[in-house]
Design a protein around this motif. Sequence first.
Motif, PDB file in Angstrom:
ATOM      1  N   LYS A 108      21.083 -29.326 -22.282  1.00 21.21           N
ATOM      2  CA  LYS A 108      20.750 -29.786 -20.926  1.00 21.21           C
ATOM      3  C   LYS A 108      20.645 -28.673 -19.900  1.00 21.21           C
ATOM      4  CE  LYS A 108      21.435 -34.391 -21.603  1.00 21.21           C
ATOM      5  NZ  LYS A 108      20.946 -35.563 -20.953  1.00 21.21           N
ATOM      6  N   PHE A 124      21.240 -39.088 -14.994  1.00 21.53           N
ATOM      7  CA  PHE A 124      21.206 -37.910 -15.855  1.00 21.53           C
ATOM      8  C   PHE A 124      22.542 -37.542 -16.481  1.00 21.53           C
ATOM      9  CE2 PHE A 124      17.884 -37.310 -12.590  1.00 21.53           C
ATOM     10  CZ  PHE A 124      16.778 -37.389 -13.423  1.00 21.53           C
ATOM     11  N   TYR A 152      26.317 -28.696 -25.073  1.00 25.10           N
ATOM     12  CA  TYR A 152      25.741 -29.478 -23.973  1.00 25.10           C
ATOM     13  C   TYR A 152      24.862 -28.581 -23.105  1.00 25.10           C
ATOM     14  CZ  TYR A 152      25.331 -32.473 -19.880  1.00 25.10           C
ATOM     15  OH  TYR A 152      24.828 -33.222 -18.842  1.00 25.10           O
TER      16      TYR A 152
END
Length: 109
Positions: free
Chosen positions: A78, A31, A74
């Motif tokens: 995420k 990930f 980001y």
Amino acid sequence: MVKIVGILLLLVSLGFGNIYEKNCVNCHKIFGPDLKKLFFAYLLKYSSEKRVKKALYEYLKNPNPKKSIMPKEYLKLKGVKKRSKLSDKELKKAINIYWEKYRVIGRIK
């Protein structure tokens, strides 16, 4: 025969890896983000071993976008990671292994 040896090596690495490899490396391989890049980002922001370890510990115990070193873009994409399930002792041990893996002090000649 090669497949059997490969499977055995995989099982051994999963079963006998240290706490950092089992709980950090395996997940980051899939990930992301890259652990080496994160280390240097923490080092750039916090500058000392003590402060880097403290920041990592606090973030992993209570992930919060305000404590994250990741860019806002980001985090929007995420999100923040989930809280670590490791005990305090295990987490500190994993952070120490992480520090030793990437530290630069004492390695530059």
